[in-house]
Motif scaffolding. Structure first.
Motif, PDB file in Angstrom:
ATOM      1  N   ASP A 390      27.980  33.569  26.750  1.00  0.00           N
ATOM      2  CA  ASP A 390      27.303  32.826  27.816  1.00  0.00           C
ATOM      3  C   ASP A 390      27.151  33.724  29.051  1.00  0.00           C
ATOM      4  OD1 ASP A 390      27.267  30.552  26.258  1.00  0.00           O
ATOM      5  OD2 ASP A 390      28.960  29.582  27.264  1.00  0.00           O
ATOM      6  N   ARG A 391      26.037  33.579  29.751  1.00  0.00           N
ATOM      7  CA  ARG A 391      25.792  34.317  30.997  1.00  0.00           C
ATOM      8  C   ARG A 391      25.296  33.332  32.055  1.00  0.00           C
ATOM      9  NH1 ARG A 391      24.954  40.173  29.667  1.00  0.00           N
ATOM     10  NH2 ARG A 391      24.244  40.472  31.809  1.00  0.00           N
ATOM     11  N   PHE A 392      25.887  33.416  33.221  1.00  0.00           N
ATOM     12  CA  PHE A 392      25.473  32.569  34.336  1.00  0.00           C
ATOM     13  C   PHE A 392      25.381  33.413  35.601  1.00  0.00           C
ATOM     14  CE2 PHE A 392      27.664  29.658  31.436  1.00  0.00           C
ATOM     15  CZ  PHE A 392      26.798  28.575  31.397  1.00  0.00           C
ATOM     16  N   ARG A 393      24.657  32.889  36.559  1.00  0.00           N
ATOM     17  CA  ARG A 393      24.612  33.510  37.880  1.00  0.00           C
ATOM     18  C   ARG A 393      25.292  32.592  38.897  1.00  0.00           C
ATOM     19  NH1 ARG A 393      19.442  37.260  39.331  1.00  0.00           N
ATOM     20  NH2 ARG A 393      19.942  38.893  37.816  1.00  0.00           N
ATOM     21  N   GLY A 394      25.870  33.212  39.924  1.00  0.00           N
ATOM     22  CA  GLY A 394      26.579  32.435  40.921  1.00  0.00           C
ATOM     23  C   GLY A 394      26.796  33.211  42.196  1.00  0.00           C
ATOM     24  N   HIS A 395      27.746  32.738  42.999  1.00  0.00           N
ATOM     25  CA  HIS A 395      27.997  33.331  44.314  1.00  0.00           C
ATOM     26  C   HIS A 395      29.487  33.293  44.612  1.00  0.00           C
ATOM     27  CE1 HIS A 395      27.871  33.618  48.807  1.00  0.00           C
ATOM     28  NE2 HIS A 395      26.874  34.430  48.539  1.00  0.00           N
ATOM     29  N   GLU A 396      29.959  34.313  45.319  1.00  0.00           N
ATOM     30  CA  GLU A 396      31.379  34.430  45.667  1.00  0.00           C
ATOM     31  C   GLU A 396      31.527  34.665  47.166  1.00  0.00           C
ATOM     32  OE1 GLU A 396      35.266  37.275  44.541  1.00  0.00           O
ATOM     33  OE2 GLU A 396      33.336  37.568  43.533  1.00  0.00           O
ATOM     34  N   PHE A 397      32.444  33.932  47.796  1.00  0.00           N
ATOM     35  CA  PHE A 397      32.685  34.096  49.231  1.00  0.00           C
ATOM     36  C   PHE A 397      34.085  33.575  49.536  1.00  0.00           C
ATOM     37  CE2 PHE A 397      31.256  32.631  53.761  1.00  0.00           C
ATOM     38  CZ  PHE A 397      31.903  33.722  54.321  1.00  0.00           C
ATOM     39  N   HIS A 398      34.994  34.451  49.942  1.00  0.00           N
ATOM     40  CA  HIS A 398      36.347  33.988  50.253  1.00  0.00           C
ATOM     41  C   HIS A 398      37.094  34.986  51.123  1.00  0.00           C
ATOM     42  CE1 HIS A 398      37.999  36.717  47.098  1.00  0.00           C
ATOM     43  NE2 HIS A 398      36.911  36.389  46.434  1.00  0.00           N
ATOM     44  N   TYR A 399      38.125  34.470  51.790  1.00  0.00           N
ATOM     45  CA  TYR A 399      38.999  35.255  52.656  1.00  0.00           C
ATOM     46  C   TYR A 399      40.378  35.453  52.014  1.00  0.00           C
ATOM     47  CZ  TYR A 399      36.045  35.107  56.893  1.00  0.00           C
ATOM     48  OH  TYR A 399      35.046  35.279  57.825  1.00  0.00           O
ATOM     49  N   SER A 400      40.542  35.021  50.806  1.00  0.00           N
ATOM     50  CA  SER A 400      41.857  35.092  50.150  1.00  0.00           C
ATOM     51  C   SER A 400      41.880  36.185  49.088  1.00  0.00           C
ATOM     52  CB  SER A 400      42.186  33.750  49.503  1.00  0.00           C
ATOM     53  OG  SER A 400      41.266  33.457  48.461  1.00  0.00           O
ATOM     54  N   GLU A 401      43.076  36.548  48.689  1.00  0.00           N
ATOM     55  CA  GLU A 401      43.224  37.455  47.546  1.00  0.00           C
ATOM     56  C   GLU A 401      44.376  36.971  46.681  1.00  0.00           C
ATOM     57  OE1 GLU A 401      44.425  41.506  48.260  1.00  0.00           O
ATOM     58  OE2 GLU A 401      45.303  40.977  50.191  1.00  0.00           O
ATOM     59  N   LEU A 402      44.339  37.390  45.416  1.00  0.00           N
ATOM     60  CA  LEU A 402      45.335  36.944  44.451  1.00  0.00           C
ATOM     61  C   LEU A 402      46.421  37.985  44.258  1.00  0.00           C
ATOM     62  CD1 LEU A 402      43.014  35.472  41.659  1.00  0.00           C
ATOM     63  CD2 LEU A 402      44.069  34.265  43.586  1.00  0.00           C
ATOM     64  N   ILE A 403      47.646  37.515  44.143  1.00  0.00           N
ATOM     65  CA  ILE A 403      48.781  38.355  43.764  1.00  0.00           C
ATOM     66  C   ILE A 403      49.210  37.911  42.370  1.00  0.00           C
ATOM     67  CG2 ILE A 403      51.089  39.138  44.363  1.00  0.00           C
ATOM     68  CD1 ILE A 403      48.957  39.807  46.468  1.00  0.00           C
ATOM     69  N   HIS A 404      49.081  38.800  41.392  1.00  0.00           N
ATOM     70  CA  HIS A 404      49.369  38.455  39.998  1.00  0.00           C
ATOM     71  C   HIS A 404      50.847  38.681  39.680  1.00  0.00           C
ATOM     72  CE1 HIS A 404      45.095  38.109  38.910  1.00  0.00           C
ATOM     73  NE2 HIS A 404      44.911  39.128  39.728  1.00  0.00           N
ATOM     74  N   GLU A 405      51.450  37.702  38.999  1.00  0.00           N
ATOM     75  CA  GLU A 405      52.850  37.836  38.580  1.00  0.00           C
ATOM     76  C   GLU A 405      52.985  38.779  37.399  1.00  0.00           C
ATOM     77  OE1 GLU A 405      54.586  34.069  37.730  1.00  0.00           O
ATOM     78  OE2 GLU A 405      55.118  33.701  39.825  1.00  0.00           O
TER      79      GLU A 405
END
Length: 463
Positions: A390-405
């Protein structure tokens, strides 16, 4: 007198010139005159359209020519404007500003696809005769665009307006539709992702009514109506999204929608309903239990960091969602929903709040933008709502980041508008969480299979 299919695009010379305030005021003013009004937003912004319902009584919609092709934009416009008297499309940024590198999807692009007339909102604060040169530049920049009027914002008074009107109309031939004085108490509240969502706002309906009263006094609404009536019939297009008859409901999908989670493309929910989903809303901040009989959960974006304390204290619902995830039933989350499904949110001030814990990450809020732009998503695993390929288009906008365990499992390859690629879409069993807000209409053939995909997974799992 209203013509069937009347439409206009309210565009700006730049961001922050007042086009959202003007758009809302026009929507409300025409609604109060007894007209059925539909609000649209050019581009990917899901916050501005949340205000349109307060002005018109109808859900706001997006028209995005980077995420969607021209036929699909015309289909969504036609479907959502059917039966209304006038459609008002609020532009994004400046009139010619779109996606890198070719400005695809700009307000001008949308206006040309719709063949709609444009009203240009210009910040007139501190301006004199030179403003006519600016407006003439907009007129000459693209001869295929119909700029039919100018609204001057933040004018200094009657004499200032008269001076600007004379300069603009004599030098450009474009009619000045009026001038709005500087009024501080009509400004709409903002935070780091733009406007504060309408669902959170206090006394917003009153503020929008004050704006409409201001526009009634200072703008030539009769002439604006004449401009809208000059729009031609909707161009011929190939129908691609809502094809055939609406399907019978085959699955029940719980959608998180409240003050913490309100970022959805309304057409996405319509697509799910059309192809067989019963959409049931629930509130992660207010509801103690999930709705009964759910086959899947969809958690959109929003501001969980603002309501982190409330979300943490609703422990019973958090535990239910985690159990739902562990069962293997489909859970899909975007941006704020991703943050909620993680183990905790840490605010800019360093305060930590427990979240669902369905995926092994914690979210840390930062004081600056961490990601912004269009994305193409390539699904590489059969997981949750989607299948590999599957392929989709979208948008990303954020001020956060993830810390992976630990080393995460990714289901997506994401391609930015510049061509840069990255792994994204963290998954556990059939829980999938991503920063990208996808538009299902960017791939209708895959989107219409989601209800059957949910049904197939759900029937083989139980909590």
């Amino acid at each position: 007198m209203i013509n069937l299919g009347s439409c206009l695009v309210v565009a700006g010379e730049k961001s922050g010139c007042g086009k959202t305030t003007v758009s809302l005021g026009l929507m409300k003013a025409f609604s109060l005159r007894g007209f059925k009004v539909q609000g649209f937003k050019a581009g990917p912004d899901y916050i501005d359209p949340s205000y349109y319902k307060l002005a018109t009584g109808r859900e706001g919609r997006n028209l995005d020519l980077w995420m969607l092709d021209e036929d699909t934009v015309l289909e969504l416009f036609d479907r959502n404007s059917s039966g209304v008297d006038i459609s008002i499309v609020e532009g994004a940024m400046g009139l010619f500003d779109g996606a890198y590198p070719d400005d695809k999807g700009s307000s001008a692009h949308v206006a040309k696809v719709l063949k709609a007339p444009v009203i240009l909102v210009v910040d007139a604060g501190g301006s004199s005769t030179s403003i006519a040169a600016t407006i003439l530049g907009f007129k000459l920049f693209d001869s295929g665009l119909r700029i039919e009027g100018v609204i001057l914002n933040k004018v200094g008074g009657e004499s200032h307006l008269n001076h600007l009107r004379k300069a603009i109309e004599e030098r450009t031939g474009i009619k000045v539709l009026g001038g709005i004085p500087r009024v501080e108490d009509i400004a709409l509240g903002e935070r780091h992702l733009g406007l504060i969502p309408a669902v959170e706002g206090d006394r917003l309906s009153e503020k929008i009514e004050r704006v409409s009263t201001l526009l009634e006094k200072h703008l030539d609404l009769g002439y604006i109506l004449k401009i809208a009536n000059s729009s031609p019939d909707i161009p011929v297009y190939e129908k691609r999204v809502f094809i055939g008859e609406k399907r019978e409901k085959v699955v029940r999908v719980g959608v998180a929608r409240d003050r913490a989670f309100s970022f959805y493309y309304e057409d996405n929910l319509d697509i799910l309903r059309f192809y067989g989903c019963e959409v049931v809303f629930f509130s992660p901040t207010e509801d103690e239990r999930l709705p009964r009989g759910l086959d899947a959960i969809f958690i959109g974006g929003g501001f969980p960091e603002v309501y982190a304390d409330t979300l943490e204290h609703n422990r019973g619902l958090r535990e239910e969602i985690k159990a739902f995830s562990i069962s293997g039933k489909p859970v899909y989350a975007e941006c704020g929903g991703l943050m909620y499904l993680g183990k905790e949110i840490e605010t800019v001030e360093g305060k930590r709040f427990a979240m669902v814990g369905a995926i092994p990450v914690k979210t840390v809020m930062r004081g600056r933008i961490k990601a912004l732009g269009y994305r193409e998503v390539v699904v590489e695993k059969d997981v949750s709502f989607f299948k590999a390929g599957d392929r989709f288009r979208g948008h990303e906008f954020h001020y956060s980041e993830l810390i992976h365990e630990r080393e995460p499992n990714f289901a997506f390859k994401v391609i930015g508008s510049t061509g840069k690629t990255a792994k994204e879409g963290i998954f556990f069993k059939n829980t999938l969480a991503s920063y990208t807000h996808i538009h299902l209409a960017s791939n209708p053939n895959s989107a219409k299979k989601i209800p059957e995909r949910i049904k197939e997974i759900s029937k083989n799992t139980q909590i």
